[in-house]
Scaffold this motif. Sequence first.
Motif, PDB file in Angstrom:
ATOM      1  N   SER A  91     -28.025  56.840 -47.847  1.00 17.42           N
ATOM      2  CA  SER A  91     -28.776  58.096 -47.854  1.00 17.42           C
ATOM      3  C   SER A  91     -29.368  58.366 -46.479  1.00 17.42           C
ATOM      4  CB  SER A  91     -29.893  58.054 -48.901  1.00 17.42           C
ATOM      5  OG  SER A  91     -30.792  57.004 -48.624  1.00 17.42           O
ATOM      6  N   TRP A 105     -17.002  54.642 -54.006  1.00 16.96           N
ATOM      7  CA  TRP A 105     -16.548  54.562 -55.396  1.00 16.96           C
ATOM      8  C   TRP A 105     -15.446  53.527 -55.531  1.00 16.96           C
ATOM      9  CZ3 TRP A 105     -19.069  58.269 -58.488  1.00 16.96           C
ATOM     10  CH2 TRP A 105     -19.698  59.308 -57.805  1.00 16.96           C
ATOM     11  N   LYS A 118     -21.453  58.165 -50.728  1.00 20.26           N
ATOM     12  CA  LYS A 118     -21.233  57.244 -51.845  1.00 20.26           C
ATOM     13  C   LYS A 118     -19.876  56.565 -51.720  1.00 20.26           C
ATOM     14  CE  LYS A 118     -24.144  59.846 -55.080  1.00 20.26           C
ATOM     15  NZ  LYS A 118     -25.291  58.931 -55.012  1.00 20.26           N
ATOM     16  N   CYS A 161     -19.725  54.291 -58.993  1.00 18.79           N
ATOM     17  CA  CYS A 161     -20.286  54.298 -57.646  1.00 18.79           C
ATOM     18  C   CYS A 161     -20.833  52.903 -57.350  1.00 18.79           C
ATOM     19  CB  CYS A 161     -21.391  55.341 -57.541  1.00 18.79           C
ATOM     20  SG  CYS A 161     -22.210  55.396 -55.938  1.00 18.79           S
ATOM     21  N   THR A 197     -26.349  62.230 -49.238  1.00 23.55           N
ATOM     22  CA  THR A 197     -25.904  60.873 -49.549  1.00 23.55           C
ATOM     23  C   THR A 197     -24.426  60.714 -49.221  1.00 23.55           C
ATOM     24  OG1 THR A 197     -25.270  61.364 -51.838  1.00 23.55           O
ATOM     25  CG2 THR A 197     -27.552  60.697 -51.441  1.00 23.55           C
ATOM     26  N   ASN A 205     -21.789  51.852 -54.096  1.00 16.29           N
ATOM     27  CA  ASN A 205     -22.671  51.794 -52.935  1.00 16.29           C
ATOM     28  C   ASN A 205     -23.158  53.195 -52.614  1.00 16.29           C
ATOM     29  OD1 ASN A 205     -24.105  50.676 -50.833  1.00 16.29           O
ATOM     30  ND2 ASN A 205     -22.382  49.430 -50.125  1.00 16.29           N
ATOM     31  N   ASN A 206     -24.294  53.261 -51.957  1.00 16.89           N
ATOM     32  CA  ASN A 206     -24.905  54.551 -51.678  1.00 16.89           C
ATOM     33  C   ASN A 206     -25.650  54.470 -50.352  1.00 16.89           C
ATOM     34  OD1 ASN A 206     -25.704  57.314 -52.956  1.00 16.89           O
ATOM     35  ND2 ASN A 206     -27.618  56.468 -52.175  1.00 16.89           N
ATOM     36  N   ARG A 227     -21.615  61.872 -59.534  1.00 15.64           N
ATOM     37  CA  ARG A 227     -22.925  61.286 -59.263  1.00 15.64           C
ATOM     38  C   ARG A 227     -23.660  62.117 -58.209  1.00 15.64           C
ATOM     39  NH1 ARG A 227     -23.991  55.824 -60.316  1.00 15.64           N
ATOM     40  NH2 ARG A 227     -25.939  56.122 -59.186  1.00 15.64           N
ATOM     41  N   HIS A 228     -22.904  62.933 -57.469  1.00 13.81           N
ATOM     42  CA  HIS A 228     -23.544  63.778 -56.465  1.00 13.81           C
ATOM     43  C   HIS A 228     -24.308  64.905 -57.151  1.00 13.81           C
ATOM     44  CE1 HIS A 228     -22.045  62.014 -52.774  1.00 13.81           C
ATOM     45  NE2 HIS A 228     -20.812  61.985 -53.256  1.00 13.81           N
TER      46      HIS A 228
END
Length: 435
Positions: A141, A129, A127, A136, A125, A138-139, A100-101
Motif C-alpha cells: 500500500s 494473487w 496486490k 490475494c 494498493t 500479498n498487499n 479485493r480491490h
Amino acid sequence: MLWNFKPQARAFRYVGHKDVITSVQFSPLGNLLASASRDRTVRLWIPDKRGKSSEFKAHTAPVRSVDFSADGQFLATASEDKSIKVWNMYRQRFLYSLYRHTHWVRCAKFSPDGRLIVSCSEDKTIKIWDTTSKQCVNNFSDSIGFANFVDFNPNGTCIASAGSDHTVKIWDIRVNKLLQHYQVHNCGVNCVSFHPSGNYLITASSDGTLKILDLLEGRLIYTLQGHTGPVFTVSFSKGGELFSSGGADAQVLLWRTNFDELNCKDVFKKSLKRLHFDSPPHLLDIYPRTPHPHEGKIETVEINPKLEVIDLQTSTPPVVDVLSFDSTTTTETTVRTLPDKGEEMCGYFMNPSLMSSESSPTLKKKTDDVSDLPSESQRSIPLAVTEALEHIMEQLNVLTETVSILEQRLTLTEDKLKDCLENQQKLCNAIQQKS
C-alpha cells in the motif's frame, strides 16, 4: 494498427471496437493479438489480412489492460469494475474473477512462471494473487499516490510500479520489502518496461520524457526527449535490442538499445533457476550497490533524437482496413483493400493455431500457403447445425448481459454498504467524543 517494416513501412488497421482502445499485447508465439477497450470488451485477433476476432464480454466497465501468460494459455484483464478476470485461450472461455480491490484496477500482469498475478488500483494498493488458490497473498500500500502500471522483473522476484506521485518503486516480493525508490520525473509515471537482462528499467512519464535506470547501480543513466507531450507507454523488444514508445503527440518512436551487450539467452537461463519463493537472493538480483543520490543533482546523458532520425510520418504508408463484425465468436472480416501476394505480412503473423511450434505444422508453412487456406464460410457445415449454434450464441449473449447487470448491481450495493459503514463509524466516534 499492426505495422510491418519489411520491406517497406505499411500498416493494417483492425476495426471492431466501439470506443477507445486502452491496451494491446501479442501472445508469446505472435499468433494472437489481444486488445482492451473502453467499450467494456476484450477482443482476440488473428493478425493476418482477414483479421478474424473473438469478442469477450464479462466486464461491466471499461477494460484497462490485457496480459498473456508466458505459455500463452491464459489472458488476464483488468477493469474499472474493480475486478481482474482470467481467460483460457485454448478454449477461449472465462475462468474466474479476482475481487479485493475497492477502486478501478489499472493494470494486471502475470509472473514469468505464471503462478502469480500482480495488479495495481486507484485504491492505492498493489496486490499479488496466487493463480492456483485464487487468493490475494500479498498487499503493498502507498499513502501518497496510486500506481498507473506494474510489472514483474524477468526472473519474477521483484515488481516495479509506475506511480501517479512521480515515483518508480521496486519491491522484492520474497521479503516484502521496498528495494529502490526513484524520484526522477516531474509528473506522473505512466508505464515501465524491464530490459530482458533485468538490469535496466525504462520509464515513460507525463513530463514528456523517457528515463533509463541502471538497477544494479541504483541510478538514472539516460534521459530521452523525443515526444512533445505526455508519454503513455514504452516497451522493450523480446531480445532487448530495441524499444518503442508512444505518447499524446500521436507518434510511435522506435529506439535502438546500446547500453547492454549481454547475451539475453544466457541471462534467461540464469533467471529460470530463480523463479521460486524459497530461492535465496542472488548477486545478479537488483539490490543496489551504491546509495541512491536522489537529493543531489544526478548527472545523466540527455538524448533528443528529433534531428537524427527519419520521420516516417511524412511519407504516408499504405493502410489496409480490416473490418471485424460484432460477435462473441470468431467471425470472418471484410477487407477493403487486399495487398498483393508479394506484399504479404511476415510469416510469424499468419499462424492461427494456439498450439506450440513443435505440435503445429502450420507454423512452418509459407505465408502464401496460409493466406490461401479456405475460410470458415467455405467449409461444409450443415445449415441446421449453424442455426442451432447461432441460437445458442444468442442465449449466451442474454446470459452474459444478465450476469453483467447483476454484477453491476452488486458493485453498487457494495459501495452503498461501504458508505453506510463509514457513516456509522463517524457517528460512533462522535458519540464517544461527546461522552
